[in-house]
Design an enzyme around this catalytic site. Structure first.
Site, PDB file in Angstrom:
ATOM      1  N   GLY A  51       0.870  -1.130   0.102  1.00 27.31           N
ATOM      2  CA  GLY A  51      -0.050   0.065   0.005  1.00 27.31           C
ATOM      3  C   GLY A  51       0.801   1.130  -0.097  1.00 27.31           C
ATOM      4  CG  ASP A 106      -1.067   1.513   3.470  1.00 29.59           C
ATOM      5  OD1 ASP A 106      -0.671   1.151   4.284  1.00 29.59           O
ATOM      6  OD2 ASP A 106      -1.657   0.882   2.545  1.00 29.59           O
ATOM      7  CG  ASP A 109      -7.605  -0.045  11.197  1.00 33.48           C
ATOM      8  OD1 ASP A 109      -8.085   0.892  11.638  1.00 33.48           O
ATOM      9  OD2 ASP A 109      -8.123  -1.039  10.536  1.00 33.48           O
ATOM     10  CE  LYS A 137      -9.359   3.512   8.550  1.00 35.37           C
ATOM     11  NZ  LYS A 137      -9.974   2.130   8.181  1.00 35.37           N
ATOM     12  CG  PHE A 158     -12.496  -0.361   3.377  1.00 34.58           C
ATOM     13  CD1 PHE A 158     -11.514  -1.046   4.190  1.00 34.58           C
ATOM     14  CD2 PHE A 158     -12.571  -0.198   2.382  1.00 34.58           C
ATOM     15  CE1 PHE A 158     -10.714  -1.865   3.478  1.00 34.58           C
ATOM     16  CE2 PHE A 158     -11.649  -0.991   1.357  1.00 34.58           C
ATOM     17  CZ  PHE A 158     -10.844  -1.736   2.044  1.00 34.58           C
ATOM     18  CG  ASP A 165      -5.700  -3.429  -1.611  1.00 33.80           C
ATOM     19  OD1 ASP A 165      -5.266  -3.069  -0.307  1.00 33.80           O
ATOM     20  OD2 ASP A 165      -6.194  -4.751  -1.493  1.00 33.80           O
ATOM     21  NE  ARG A 171      -2.614  -2.906  -4.057  1.00 36.98           N
ATOM     22  CZ  ARG A 171      -2.577  -3.032  -2.994  1.00 36.98           C
ATOM     23  NH1 ARG A 171      -2.302  -2.082  -2.117  1.00 36.98           N
ATOM     24  NH2 ARG A 171      -2.679  -4.232  -2.361  1.00 36.98           N
TER      25      ARG A 171
HETATM   26  P1  5GP Z   1      -3.331  -2.288  11.394  1.00 38.14           P
HETATM   27  O1  5GP Z   1      -2.622  -3.425  11.516  1.00 38.14           O
HETATM   28  O2  5GP Z   1      -2.859  -1.243  11.830  1.00 38.14           O
HETATM   29  O3  5GP Z   1      -4.817  -2.528  12.020  1.00 38.14           O
HETATM   30  O4  5GP Z   1      -3.766  -2.357   9.873  1.00 38.14           O
HETATM   31  C1  5GP Z   1      -2.874  -1.787   8.929  1.00 38.14           C
HETATM   32  C2  5GP Z   1      -3.431  -2.545   7.713  1.00 38.14           C
HETATM   33  O5  5GP Z   1      -4.584  -2.854   7.443  1.00 38.14           O
HETATM   34  C3  5GP Z   1      -2.866  -1.613   6.509  1.00 38.14           C
HETATM   35  O6  5GP Z   1      -1.535  -1.758   6.089  1.00 38.14           O
HETATM   36  C4  5GP Z   1      -3.951  -1.818   5.523  1.00 38.14           C
HETATM   37  O7  5GP Z   1      -3.346  -2.939   4.791  1.00 38.14           O
HETATM   38  C5  5GP Z   1      -5.171  -2.429   6.091  1.00 38.14           C
HETATM   39  N1  5GP Z   1      -6.434  -1.300   6.329  1.00 38.14           N
HETATM   40  C6  5GP Z   1      -6.531  -0.876   7.415  1.00 38.14           C
HETATM   41  N2  5GP Z   1      -7.721   0.234   7.218  1.00 38.14           N
HETATM   42  C7  5GP Z   1      -7.829   0.044   5.891  1.00 38.14           C
HETATM   43  C8  5GP Z   1      -8.610   0.986   4.991  1.00 38.14           C
HETATM   44  O8  5GP Z   1      -9.607   1.851   5.469  1.00 38.14           O
HETATM   45  N3  5GP Z   1      -8.482   0.632   3.619  1.00 38.14           N
HETATM   46  C9  5GP Z   1      -7.638  -0.226   3.377  1.00 38.14           C
HETATM   47  N4  5GP Z   1      -7.606  -0.427   1.783  1.00 38.14           N
HETATM   48  N5  5GP Z   1      -6.920  -0.764   3.999  1.00 38.14           N
HETATM   49  C10 5GP Z   1      -6.801  -0.677   5.280  1.00 38.14           C
END
Ligand code: 5GP
Length: 181
Positions: A51, A106, A109, A137, A158, A165, A171
């Protein structure tokens, strides 16, 4: 009728939430802050695939310091325990000992992916590690590390576009789009 700022990706509808210009300005601001903070230092960027490729490219074009970039690709953390490390699909071969590293992501979350990446970096003995993410987030963030450079803080929706993606698609979009519920 489909609105001008609404698009379909696969089976879902998305509408523009961050314009190309807003992204460009934010990326330039982040690069300027990094240029200030790292004056006279060589920076080693570490992009997280897939990403971050577009963000990493645009950010790096605005960096004035001497800098290098490597990429790492990790598996989704699903199915691994929260304390376990994620699997490296494209490993980290770069010697990071004594380096000033900035991780480029990117989106942060929950923060679990980043937490695992920080664990991967620890034994490599970098001099410093900071994190730059285009999107953060805050409502879903559960970890305690500091996210140093944030482009945009957004609600828990989302999004796709600008490297992000939906099921591998979207993307290529120049803007960031939010899922229409
Ligand atoms: P975390 O481990 O911080 O919960 O999640 C990170 C990963 O979740 C990011 O690298 C991405 O791949 C995916 N992700 C989390 N939120 C989103 C979103 O709103 N859109 C997309 N496309 N991917 C997300």
């Amino acid at each position: 009728m489909q609105q001008m700022n609404e698009i379909s990706v696969k089976d879902k509808k998305f509408s523009v939430s961050i314009s190309e210009k807003e992204i460009e300005n934010s990326v330039k601001n982040l690069a300027n802050r990094i240029n200030e903070d790292y004056k006279g230092k060589e920076i080693t960027f570490l992009g997280i695939l897939n990403g971050s490729f577009m963000f990493a490219s645009d950010l790096m074009k605005n960096i004035k310091n001497e800098c290098k970039i490597s990429f790492i690709k990790v598996s989704s953390y699903e199915g691994t325990s929260t304390t376990g490390t994620v699997k490296q699909l494209l490993g980290l071969n770069e010697d990071l000992e004594g380096k000033d590293v900035i991780i480029i992501e990117d989106i942060v979350d929950t923060g679990l992916t980043m937490k695992n990446i920080l664990e991967i970096l620890k034994p490599k003995k970098p001099k410093s590690v900071k994190i730059a993410t285009l999107i953060f987030k805050p409502e879903s963030f559960k970890e305690d590390f500091k996210v140093d450079y944030i482009g945009f803080s957004i609600p828990n929706d989302f999004i796709v576009g600008y490297g992000l993606d939906y099921d591998g698609l979207g993307r290529n979009l120049k803007e960031i789009y939010t899922l229409v519920k």
